[in-house]
Design a protein around this motif. Sequence first.
Motif, mmCIF file in Angstrom:
data_model
loop_
_atom_site.group_PDB
_atom_site.id
_atom_site.type_symbol
_atom_site.label_atom_id
_atom_site.label_comp_id
_atom_site.label_asym_id
_atom_site.label_seq_id
_atom_site.Cartn_x
_atom_site.Cartn_y
_atom_site.Cartn_z
ATOM 1 N N THR A 117 0.804 -1.221 0.000
ATOM 2 C CA THR A 117 0.000 0.000 0.000
ATOM 3 C C THR A 117 0.838 1.272 0.000
ATOM 4 O O THR A 117 0.304 2.358 -0.209
ATOM 5 C CB THR A 117 -0.907 0.054 1.245
ATOM 6 O OG1 THR A 117 -0.073 0.071 2.422
ATOM 7 C CG2 THR A 117 -1.824 -1.162 1.301
ATOM 8 N N PHE A 118 2.132 1.120 0.230
ATOM 9 C CA PHE A 118 2.972 2.297 0.456
ATOM 10 C C PHE A 118 4.418 1.914 0.196
ATOM 11 O O PHE A 118 4.843 0.797 0.477
ATOM 12 C CB PHE A 118 2.802 2.757 1.910
ATOM 13 C CG PHE A 118 3.857 3.723 2.405
ATOM 14 C CD1 PHE A 118 3.705 5.083 2.240
ATOM 15 C CD2 PHE A 118 4.993 3.260 3.061
ATOM 16 C CE1 PHE A 118 4.661 5.972 2.714
ATOM 17 C CE2 PHE A 118 5.956 4.132 3.540
ATOM 18 C CZ PHE A 118 5.788 5.497 3.358
ATOM 19 N N THR A 119 5.172 2.857 -0.348
ATOM 20 C CA THR A 119 6.613 2.673 -0.469
ATOM 21 C C THR A 119 7.294 4.030 -0.351
ATOM 22 O O THR A 119 6.736 5.053 -0.750
ATOM 23 C CB THR A 119 6.997 1.990 -1.791
ATOM 24 O OG1 THR A 119 8.401 1.769 -1.829
ATOM 25 C CG2 THR A 119 6.605 2.856 -2.986
ATOM 26 N N ALA A 120 8.482 4.022 0.235
ATOM 27 C CA ALA A 120 9.265 5.248 0.397
ATOM 28 C C ALA A 120 10.692 4.861 0.765
ATOM 29 O O ALA A 120 10.947 3.762 1.267
ATOM 30 C CB ALA A 120 8.670 6.152 1.466
ATOM 31 N N SER A 121 11.621 5.753 0.519
ATOM 32 C CA SER A 121 13.022 5.462 0.830
ATOM 33 C C SER A 121 13.636 6.527 1.736
ATOM 34 O O SER A 121 14.856 6.617 1.838
ATOM 35 C CB SER A 121 13.839 5.362 -0.466
ATOM 36 O OG SER A 121 13.763 6.567 -1.201
ATOM 37 N N ASN A 122 12.789 7.335 2.392
ATOM 38 C CA ASN A 122 13.320 8.363 3.284
ATOM 39 C C ASN A 122 12.331 8.621 4.419
ATOM 40 O O ASN A 122 11.951 9.757 4.692
ATOM 41 C CB ASN A 122 13.594 9.661 2.507
ATOM 42 C CG ASN A 122 14.396 10.661 3.323
ATOM 43 O OD1 ASN A 122 15.108 10.293 4.255
ATOM 44 N ND2 ASN A 122 14.279 11.931 2.975
ATOM 45 N N VAL A 123 11.928 7.541 5.102
ATOM 46 C CA VAL A 123 10.911 7.634 6.144
ATOM 47 C C VAL A 123 11.525 7.732 7.529
ATOM 48 O O VAL A 123 11.114 8.541 8.358
ATOM 49 C CB VAL A 123 9.966 6.412 6.084
ATOM 50 C CG1 VAL A 123 9.024 6.395 7.279
ATOM 51 C CG2 VAL A 123 9.176 6.422 4.789
ATOM 52 N N ASN A 124 12.522 6.908 7.790
ATOM 53 C CA ASN A 124 13.039 6.741 9.143
ATOM 54 C C ASN A 124 14.158 7.728 9.458
ATOM 55 O O ASN A 124 14.826 8.246 8.566
ATOM 56 C CB ASN A 124 13.523 5.310 9.331
ATOM 57 C CG ASN A 124 12.441 4.309 8.972
ATOM 58 O OD1 ASN A 124 11.384 4.293 9.582
ATOM 59 N ND2 ASN A 124 12.688 3.490 7.961
ATOM 60 N N ARG A 125 14.366 7.966 10.754
ATOM 61 C CA ARG A 125 15.380 8.904 11.213
ATOM 62 C C ARG A 125 16.045 8.359 12.476
ATOM 63 O O ARG A 125 15.499 7.503 13.176
ATOM 64 C CB ARG A 125 14.743 10.264 11.569
ATOM 65 C CG ARG A 125 13.993 10.940 10.425
ATOM 66 C CD ARG A 125 14.934 11.583 9.438
ATOM 67 N NE ARG A 125 14.236 12.388 8.461
ATOM 68 C CZ ARG A 125 13.729 11.943 7.319
ATOM 69 N NH1 ARG A 125 13.840 10.656 7.027
ATOM 70 N NH2 ARG A 125 13.126 12.753 6.488
#
Length: 335
Positions: A117-125
């Motif tokens: 449902t979702f994809t990203a490569s800059n979510v976590n910190r």
Amino acid sequence: MRYRRRDILSTNRNWLPTVLMALALLTACSAEKEPMIIDKVRIGLALQPSSALVLVAAEKGYFSQSGLDAEVLEYPSGKRALIEGLLPGNVDIAVSTEVPIAEAALQGTKMKLVASTFTASNVNRVIARKDAGIEKPEDIAGKRVATQKHSAVHYFLHLFLLEHGLAESDIRLSFTKAEELPASLEWGTIDAFSMREPYISEAAVRLPNNHVIFAAPGAYKQFDIVVVSPELQKQRSRVIEKFLRALQMAEEYIEQHPKEAQIIVAYKFGVVPETVAAGWGDYQFQLGMGQPLLLLLEDIARWMRSDEQAIPNFLEMMAFEGLEKTKPQGITVFR
């Protein structure tokens, strides 16, 4: 008076079109009056921005429009929605990241993956205390760092450390629940933690002049995945199709009304829309099932497994029937 067929035909030779039209109208009226079958379903919702498709579907009434009487149960993370919700049978459908799914699969848990449902490569910190002597990523060496074990933020921390020439053995690593991390950082029981929103912003507010935040764009392209039990997939496949149709409507809404979608997400988390909008451009809210997801699950299982554990067959865990009926173009897995 009894009429033979030839008598009727001879009386009016134009009767057939009229009768056929009347039958068509009766059929249409009957179809319109046929009630929609309503299916009950319990959904495990992770309280994070990546859950926007489910949040929007619930807020806009798309579940009910699709024929679902949906009860949404909230969890602090996708891992908790899976482990505390789906696997014990407390919910019928959960949305989780890949890492908890890979862990459960390594333990032999039976489940079905029906869509991402979702994809990203800059979510976590990674957020750290300045007064702990942390100004740059390499300063984390030897420090007390916490995260949620065997979750997306744990895997991100592993990759983040590698990117800066470190390993988990170079830090004093501990594990705790996501919702407890901001307070732990404020109280000084840890020096840093790896997490995502809304917990990063909460920690920054608690330490307004005493924090530093590190990102690692591109280090980890992650997914959220719809997970169901094998029983639901076999016995109530109609529920899965209805659920995906509701998410498809939410996907279209987000694409057409991004600002309104951000307000829905922000309201749910109790933050200003600008906070949600700041990372929105890095997110993709799309239904699908792609080859990169399959490869990532295998990579995570290799990172996590013990020597005697075999890599699970994640392709066999994928069930494509729901997507084939709702969004077949979203399937790019080699089968």
